[in-house]
Design a protein around this motif. Sequence first.
Motif, PDB file in Angstrom:
ATOM      1  N   PHE A 163       6.465   3.959   0.274  1.00  0.00           N
ATOM      2  CA  PHE A 163       7.366   2.872   0.654  1.00  0.00           C
ATOM      3  C   PHE A 163       6.634   1.732   1.351  1.00  0.00           C
ATOM      4  CE2 PHE A 163       9.845   6.793   0.654  1.00  0.00           C
ATOM      5  CZ  PHE A 163      10.911   6.448  -0.157  1.00  0.00           C
ATOM      6  N   ALA A 164       5.345   1.907   1.646  1.00  0.00           N
ATOM      7  CA  ALA A 164       4.606   0.935   2.448  1.00  0.00           C
ATOM      8  C   ALA A 164       3.570   0.162   1.643  1.00  0.00           C
ATOM      9  CB  ALA A 164       3.929   1.641   3.619  1.00  0.00           C
ATOM     10  N   ASN A 165       3.640   0.207   0.329  1.00  0.00           N
ATOM     11  CA  ASN A 165       2.668  -0.492  -0.526  1.00  0.00           C
ATOM     12  C   ASN A 165       1.239  -0.058  -0.234  1.00  0.00           C
ATOM     13  OD1 ASN A 165       4.847  -1.850  -1.572  1.00  0.00           O
ATOM     14  ND2 ASN A 165       4.417  -3.785  -0.529  1.00  0.00           N
ATOM     15  N   LEU A 166       1.073   1.210   0.093  1.00  0.00           N
ATOM     16  CA  LEU A 166      -0.244   1.761   0.398  1.00  0.00           C
ATOM     17  C   LEU A 166      -0.546   2.904  -0.569  1.00  0.00           C
ATOM     18  CD1 LEU A 166      -0.077   1.812   4.297  1.00  0.00           C
ATOM     19  CD2 LEU A 166      -1.417   0.262   2.871  1.00  0.00           C
ATOM     20  N   PRO A 167      -1.809   3.190  -0.816  1.00  0.00           N
ATOM     21  CA  PRO A 167      -2.151   4.252  -1.772  1.00  0.00           C
ATOM     22  C   PRO A 167      -1.906   5.636  -1.190  1.00  0.00           C
ATOM     23  CG  PRO A 167      -4.141   3.347  -0.795  1.00  0.00           C
ATOM     24  CD  PRO A 167      -3.009   2.489  -0.310  1.00  0.00           C
TER      25      PRO A 167
END
Length: 229
Positions: free
Chosen positions: A120-124
């Motif tokens: 949900f945090a645009n992180l891998p």
Amino acid sequence: MAQRYEPKTALARFVHEFEETVIALLLGAMTIITFANVVLRYGFGTGLIWGLEMVTFLFAWLVLFGVSYAVKVTAHLGVDAVINLFSPPTRKLLALIAAAVCLVYASLVLKGAWDYWANFANLPQTTGRWFPTGFEEMKRSSYRGWYEVIDIPLPEWLRWIEPIMNEGEEYEKIPRFIPYAILPIGIGLLLFRFIQATVRLVKDEATSLIVSHEAEDDVEAVKHMNQGS
């Protein structure tokens, strides 16, 4: 009985006071929102639409902060009746084995917590089945920062995150990565506290990992009170 935690450095004192302050603020916010909702509902026939969801998130934050805090002050309840049958060296060995199990458990949960929040945090997310071996390659189509909660509106002072997380599109509700951030934060703190507890065991500064005898102490207190009366 839970031990009184005495931080030894300025950084430790800051973290300790920060944790206690956050826990107190969470409890206060939950109480105020719930009380306001009751007054509005029964006194004015209305209510805070977002109140229940907000209290649910605050409670989740309180639980995850509290789990690591209770490890720090050895406030978790445990049963050590069988352990106490062994000699002190054997008890220490068993305590170290328990500490190793806790460290592995917290590491596994931390990986899962990061992977869930990163979605949900645009992180891998991490690679590897059990333990992280790296990070997955991110594609624009895999970004999920636009996911919102159900009821809690986005306050105006958080509009600055829209160009960063939502490509400039407006949020109507707060994005999920904000309340879900407690997952890696809380489990990360738990792993850190287990590491601290393990170090205390190795240095013979403690004889058990997190066991508290609060229930036994309360029984003894009541017994003395009855004898005194």
